[in-house]
Design a protein around this motif. Structure first.
Motif, PDB file in Angstrom:
ATOM      1  N   ALA A 160       0.844  -1.206   0.000  1.00  0.00           N
ATOM      2  CA  ALA A 160       0.000   0.000   0.000  1.00  0.00           C
ATOM      3  C   ALA A 160       0.870   1.243   0.000  1.00  0.00           C
ATOM      4  CB  ALA A 160      -0.926  -0.009   1.219  1.00  0.00           C
ATOM      5  N   PRO A 161       1.685   1.429  -1.064  1.00  0.00           N
ATOM      6  CA  PRO A 161       2.629   2.545  -1.063  1.00  0.00           C
ATOM      7  C   PRO A 161       1.974   3.923  -1.077  1.00  0.00           C
ATOM      8  CG  PRO A 161       2.561   1.491  -3.220  1.00  0.00           C
ATOM      9  CD  PRO A 161       1.769   0.627  -2.292  1.00  0.00           C
ATOM     10  N   HIS A 162       0.706   3.997  -1.495  1.00  0.00           N
ATOM     11  CA  HIS A 162       0.044   5.295  -1.602  1.00  0.00           C
ATOM     12  C   HIS A 162      -1.094   5.458  -0.592  1.00  0.00           C
ATOM     13  CE1 HIS A 162       2.398   5.738  -5.212  1.00  0.00           C
ATOM     14  NE2 HIS A 162       1.828   4.680  -5.771  1.00  0.00           N
ATOM     15  N   THR A 163      -1.199   4.533   0.352  1.00  0.00           N
ATOM     16  CA  THR A 163      -2.263   4.609   1.362  1.00  0.00           C
ATOM     17  C   THR A 163      -1.753   5.331   2.595  1.00  0.00           C
ATOM     18  OG1 THR A 163      -3.191   2.516   0.585  1.00  0.00           O
ATOM     19  CG2 THR A 163      -3.878   3.279   2.770  1.00  0.00           C
ATOM     20  N   LYS A 164      -2.430   6.372   2.989  1.00  0.00           N
ATOM     21  CA  LYS A 164      -2.003   7.196   4.117  1.00  0.00           C
ATOM     22  C   LYS A 164      -2.012   6.376   5.415  1.00  0.00           C
ATOM     23  CE  LYS A 164      -3.065  11.510   6.568  1.00  0.00           C
ATOM     24  NZ  LYS A 164      -4.010  12.661   6.659  1.00  0.00           N
ATOM     25  N   ASN A 165      -0.935   6.475   6.161  1.00  0.00           N
ATOM     26  CA  ASN A 165      -0.790   5.847   7.493  1.00  0.00           C
ATOM     27  C   ASN A 165      -0.842   4.325   7.464  1.00  0.00           C
ATOM     28  OD1 ASN A 165      -0.632   8.390   8.704  1.00  0.00           O
ATOM     29  ND2 ASN A 165      -2.850   8.488   9.046  1.00  0.00           N
ATOM     30  N   ALA A 166      -0.621   3.705   6.290  1.00  0.00           N
ATOM     31  CA  ALA A 166      -0.710   2.242   6.211  1.00  0.00           C
ATOM     32  C   ALA A 166       0.357   1.579   7.068  1.00  0.00           C
ATOM     33  CB  ALA A 166      -0.595   1.787   4.762  1.00  0.00           C
ATOM     34  N   LYS A 167       1.586   2.060   6.975  1.00  0.00           N
ATOM     35  CA  LYS A 167       2.654   1.415   7.747  1.00  0.00           C
ATOM     36  C   LYS A 167       2.493   1.675   9.243  1.00  0.00           C
ATOM     37  CE  LYS A 167       6.363   4.939   7.400  1.00  0.00           C
ATOM     38  NZ  LYS A 167       5.566   6.013   6.780  1.00  0.00           N
ATOM     39  N   GLU A 168       1.921   2.849   9.591  1.00  0.00           N
ATOM     40  CA  GLU A 168       1.686   3.132  11.020  1.00  0.00           C
ATOM     41  C   GLU A 168       0.624   2.212  11.593  1.00  0.00           C
ATOM     42  OE1 GLU A 168       3.924   6.400   9.452  1.00  0.00           O
ATOM     43  OE2 GLU A 168       2.044   5.562   8.756  1.00  0.00           O
ATOM     44  N   TRP A 169      -0.484   2.012  10.843  1.00  0.00           N
ATOM     45  CA  TRP A 169      -1.527   1.106  11.328  1.00  0.00           C
ATOM     46  C   TRP A 169      -1.020  -0.337  11.369  1.00  0.00           C
ATOM     47  CZ3 TRP A 169      -5.162   2.451  14.259  1.00  0.00           C
ATOM     48  CH2 TRP A 169      -5.815   3.675  14.113  1.00  0.00           C
ATOM     49  N   THR A 170      -0.115  -0.669  10.454  1.00  0.00           N
ATOM     50  CA  THR A 170       0.489  -2.002  10.487  1.00  0.00           C
ATOM     51  C   THR A 170       1.252  -2.205  11.790  1.00  0.00           C
ATOM     52  OG1 THR A 170       0.683  -2.075   8.081  1.00  0.00           O
ATOM     53  CG2 THR A 170       2.111  -3.547   9.344  1.00  0.00           C
ATOM     54  N   GLN A 171       2.086  -1.231  12.171  1.00  0.00           N
ATOM     55  CA  GLN A 171       2.843  -1.366  13.414  1.00  0.00           C
ATOM     56  C   GLN A 171       1.926  -1.332  14.628  1.00  0.00           C
ATOM     57  OE1 GLN A 171       6.728  -0.125  13.783  1.00  0.00           O
ATOM     58  NE2 GLN A 171       6.553   0.787  15.810  1.00  0.00           N
ATOM     59  N   ILE A 172       0.879  -0.520  14.584  1.00  0.00           N
ATOM     60  CA  ILE A 172      -0.039  -0.425  15.725  1.00  0.00           C
ATOM     61  C   ILE A 172      -0.721  -1.765  15.978  1.00  0.00           C
ATOM     62  CG2 ILE A 172      -2.254   0.569  16.440  1.00  0.00           C
ATOM     63  CD1 ILE A 172      -1.212   3.228  15.166  1.00  0.00           C
ATOM     64  N   TRP A 173      -1.264  -2.386  14.915  1.00  0.00           N
ATOM     65  CA  TRP A 173      -1.960  -3.659  15.110  1.00  0.00           C
ATOM     66  C   TRP A 173      -0.984  -4.797  15.414  1.00  0.00           C
ATOM     67  CZ3 TRP A 173      -6.687  -4.336  16.481  1.00  0.00           C
ATOM     68  CH2 TRP A 173      -7.631  -3.356  16.183  1.00  0.00           C
ATOM     69  N   LEU A 174       0.219  -4.709  14.877  1.00  0.00           N
ATOM     70  CA  LEU A 174       1.264  -5.663  15.235  1.00  0.00           C
ATOM     71  C   LEU A 174       1.579  -5.557  16.727  1.00  0.00           C
ATOM     72  CD1 LEU A 174       3.277  -7.699  13.841  1.00  0.00           C
ATOM     73  CD2 LEU A 174       4.897  -5.804  13.777  1.00  0.00           C
ATOM     74  N   SER A 175       1.637  -4.328  17.226  1.00  0.00           N
ATOM     75  CA  SER A 175       1.967  -4.101  18.637  1.00  0.00           C
ATOM     76  C   SER A 175       0.823  -4.507  19.560  1.00  0.00           C
ATOM     77  CB  SER A 175       2.317  -2.625  18.858  1.00  0.00           C
ATOM     78  OG  SER A 175       3.386  -2.230  18.034  1.00  0.00           O
ATOM     79  N   ILE A 176      -0.414  -4.242  19.149  1.00  0.00           N
ATOM     80  CA  ILE A 176      -1.555  -4.666  19.970  1.00  0.00           C
ATOM     81  C   ILE A 176      -1.556  -6.187  20.107  1.00  0.00           C
ATOM     82  CG2 ILE A 176      -4.080  -4.800  20.079  1.00  0.00           C
ATOM     83  CD1 ILE A 176      -4.159  -2.052  18.697  1.00  0.00           C
ATOM     84  N   GLY A 177      -1.329  -6.872  18.997  1.00  0.00           N
ATOM     85  CA  GLY A 177      -1.246  -8.330  19.061  1.00  0.00           C
ATOM     86  C   GLY A 177      -0.114  -8.786  19.956  1.00  0.00           C
ATOM     87  N   ALA A 178       1.026  -8.086  19.889  1.00  0.00           N
ATOM     88  CA  ALA A 178       2.172  -8.448  20.711  1.00  0.00           C
ATOM     89  C   ALA A 178       1.863  -8.293  22.200  1.00  0.00           C
ATOM     90  CB  ALA A 178       3.377  -7.595  20.332  1.00  0.00           C
ATOM     91  N   CYS A 179       1.160  -7.219  22.561  1.00  0.00           N
ATOM     92  CA  CYS A 179       0.779  -7.020  23.971  1.00  0.00           C
ATOM     93  C   CYS A 179      -0.085  -8.169  24.473  1.00  0.00           C
ATOM     94  CB  CYS A 179       0.046  -5.688  24.133  1.00  0.00           C
ATOM     95  SG  CYS A 179       1.080  -4.232  23.858  1.00  0.00           S
ATOM     96  N   VAL A 180      -1.010  -8.594  23.632  1.00  0.00           N
ATOM     97  CA  VAL A 180      -1.881  -9.714  24.003  1.00  0.00           C
ATOM     98  C   VAL A 180      -1.071 -11.006  24.099  1.00  0.00           C
ATOM     99  CG1 VAL A 180      -3.844 -11.123  23.260  1.00  0.00           C
ATOM    100  CG2 VAL A 180      -3.917  -8.634  22.984  1.00  0.00           C
TER     101      VAL A 180
END
Length: 473
Positions: free
Chosen positions: A315-335
């Motif tokens: 998603a090279p042209h999708t705004k905040n795609a990489k940020e949401w990727t890290q956020i959901w990766l981190s939420i899963g990691a916390c769980v």
């Protein structure tokens, strides 16, 4: 921070004409150097923690990590940010080994599993904050520019800090944890278990000269990174790089173990350590290093590349795609870290680790082979992948301290956990090579890297089961 800001930072530092392949190679080199520094810092600051106390050494490690992370925001070349992140990572490696030792020695045995899960979850809360902070900076760059201008900064300085997705400003913000030192030194109590070891003279057997082994190990590991980097590619062919890797890993292993081996020799001679016990502890440290290598290689060679994959290909042209990727990766990691620690406390250490490896294979393959577009299903898969692959970081704060006695706990588990970073560094560099092999396909390369978890399923059964046992003294 680097998985988020690595792409714009390297384009800024290397120039817009730099190819994506070259950026990917530098991305891998910088992550690998960071991991080598963390391995060195785990032994170095662990040594300080066993000799001078957990709290003072931890304060120094956090200060090192924070200040040199902030200085990365002023780098002008890729080589500079590589060097600064190496020094910063010395503190990060020490922070983990010291914090885990301190918490396990202060908290009661009944709550060790929950506490270990909280340690792993807290680390991933940091990743989560970085994701939101990055989005906030991207969303308010214009406001930030006005604010920086209002406090008297020149327009040239403002653009220097906020251009290229404000990566410099985000790195500079990494210096803020240095302020925690005041709270740590004022309010965090020293470990009573360490005080008892100090009182009986067990801490007196550490010698500064032994730290030369850590220096030799670090140099050997960095030579391996150089051999696989763009700097070494023109001077060493693939066979030379493989030979350097084999020899370098051997030298690094001997070097990192040197301070502990010398300590144990002196302690056995003085009678503060049972004769022959040192050899047993070295074997346990090596066992812990193998377990850590599997988990760290799986993470840093595969899932930690996901934000870059999204930004480059999915998603090279999708705004905040990489940020949401890290956020959901981190939420899963916390769980996942909480689930892993609690499961290990209830069902046992070995079976839990084996299950974590098996589910990590499944989660990684689902993420990379079942997604070719960015959307809700992708974010669900990244959440699952984060849950299973990061779950080990709730497991290790529980299991590794149970393998080693108080006198060598910080240094020993610093080696066991952080030497895995050396293996992860070398293996992570191969992700870019695997991408070339698969015609630039990152999903195929990352899926191959997930095969490392098979080794973990087998090797864990050769170690001790420590469920229900007190921390060794």
């Amino acid at each position: 921070m680097f998985p988020l800001i690595g792409q714009p930072a390297l384009k800024d530092l290397l120039g817009p004409q730099t190819s994506d392949a070259a950026i990917s190679q530098w991305f891998g080199v910088i992550i690998a150097t960071f991991l080598v520094g963390a391995a060195s810092g785990g032994v170095l600051f662990g040594w300080l923690g066993d000799k001078m106390g957990r709290v003072r050494a931890m304060g120094l490690s956090i200060f090192t990590y924070a200040i040199f992370t902030g200085l990365c925001g002023f780098a002008h070349h890729a080589e500079q940010i590589t060097a600064l992140r190496f020094i910063a990572s010395l503190g990060m490696g020490g922070e983990w080994s010291l914090g885990v030792a301190l918490v396990n020695e202060v908290w009661s045995a009944k709550s060790r599993a929950v506490t270990a899960g909280l340690i792993g979850a807290a680390a991933n809360v940091g990743y989560l904050i970085v994701g939101f902070l990055s989005m906030a900076l991207l969303g308010f760059i214009t406001s930030a520019q006005h604010g920086l201008s209002a406090i008297g900064l020149s327009q040239a300085t403002v653009h220097y800090l906020t251009d290229h997705s404000a990566w410099r400003l985000l790195m500079i913000s990494g210096a803020l944890p240095a302020l925690l030192n005041f709270l740590i030194l004022l309010f965090v109590p020293e470990s009573e278990k360490w005080k008892a070891e100090h009182a009986r003279g067990a801490t007196a057997h550490w010698a500064r000269l032994d730290l030369l082994g850590v220096l030799y190990g670090s140099v050997a590991a960095l030579v391996i990174i150089w051999a696989w980097s763009p700097m070494g590619a023109d001077k060493v062919n693939i066979y030379g790089a493989i030979a350097i890797t084999v020899v370098g890993l051997g030298v690094a292993l001997i070097g990192y173990l040197h301070p502990v081996r010398k300590y144990m020799h002196r302690a056995e001679a003085a009678g503060t350590l049972q004769s022959g016990r040192g050899a047993v502890l070295i074997k346990l440290m090596l066992f812990g290093a193998v377990l850590s290598s599997v988990a760290l290689l799986g993470t840093w060679g595969s899932t930690q590349w996901a934000p870059k994959w999204v930004a480059d290909q999915l998603a090279p042209h999708t705004k905040n795609a990489k940020e949401w990727t890290q956020i959901w990766l981190s939420i899963g990691a916390c769980v996942g870290t909480m689930i892993a620690a609690i499961a290990a406390g209830r069902y046992g250490r070995r079976i839990t680790y084996a299950v974590l490896c098996a589910t990590s294979i499944a989660g990684t393959l689902l993420l990379y082979l079942a997604n070719d577009t960015y959307g809700p299903f992708f974010l669900f898969c990244i959440f699952l992948a984060g849950t299973v692959t990061a779950s080990f970081y709730g497991f290790f704060p529980l299991y590794l301290p149970e393998l080693l006695p108080t006198a060598v706990r910080a240094t020993g588990q610093g080696f066991a956990y952080n030497f895995g970073r050396i293996i992860a560094a070398v293996g992570g560099l191969q992700t870019a090579n695997l991408m070339k092999l698969f015609g630039g396909s990152f999903p195929k390369a990352a899926s191959c890297m997930a095969g490392i978890y098979i080794i973990g399923i087998v090797i864990v059964w050769f170690g001790p089961e420590t469920k229900g046992q007190p921390l060794p003294e």
